[in-house]
Scaffold this motif. Sequence first.
Motif, mmCIF file in Angstrom:
data_model
loop_
_atom_site.group_PDB
_atom_site.id
_atom_site.type_symbol
_atom_site.label_atom_id
_atom_site.label_comp_id
_atom_site.label_asym_id
_atom_site.label_seq_id
_atom_site.Cartn_x
_atom_site.Cartn_y
_atom_site.Cartn_z
ATOM 1 N N MET A 1 -31.565 51.989 85.864
ATOM 2 C CA MET A 1 -30.122 52.122 85.759
ATOM 3 C C MET A 1 -29.467 50.995 86.547
ATOM 4 S SD MET A 1 -27.694 54.181 84.501
ATOM 5 C CE MET A 1 -28.615 55.663 84.167
ATOM 6 N N LYS A 36 -23.572 54.380 80.096
ATOM 7 C CA LYS A 36 -23.729 55.792 80.460
ATOM 8 C C LYS A 36 -22.525 56.351 81.220
ATOM 9 C CE LYS A 36 -27.643 56.379 78.602
ATOM 10 N NZ LYS A 36 -27.629 57.127 77.347
ATOM 11 N N TYR A 55 -22.095 52.438 84.538
ATOM 12 C CA TYR A 55 -23.549 52.575 84.576
ATOM 13 C C TYR A 55 -24.095 52.112 83.236
ATOM 14 C CZ TYR A 55 -23.335 55.889 88.563
ATOM 15 O OH TYR A 55 -23.135 56.493 89.776
ATOM 16 N N GLU A 57 -27.871 51.450 81.028
ATOM 17 C CA GLU A 57 -29.295 51.786 80.973
ATOM 18 C C GLU A 57 -30.155 50.655 81.523
ATOM 19 O OE1 GLU A 57 -30.896 53.242 77.287
ATOM 20 O OE2 GLU A 57 -29.140 54.500 76.967
#
Length: 98
Positions: A1, A36, A55, A57
Amino acid sequence: MLIRVVRMTFRPEEVEAFLDLFHATKEKIRHFEGCKHLELLQDFNTPHIFVTYSYWESEEHLNCYRHSALFAEVWKATKSKFADKPVAFSSKKVIEVK
């Protein structure tokens, strides 16, 4: 992340236009593959300074967004409102305190 932080200083008279732009595009950005989380923060004492906090991936997902037509459109409209150069950096979470 990967956590992406972008600090942007706007000309005060452009804040409302930037907020309109963010509201118009936030769902497209948020639903871009690999994103995300997306939020917009405003400096507590200097209301023409904002930070996007997102955020991703992976770095590859962020780079796909940064090379997309969506990013080109949003960034062109955003940077025309700046009072100063933006500061952007990527981080990763090391410790989460609850």
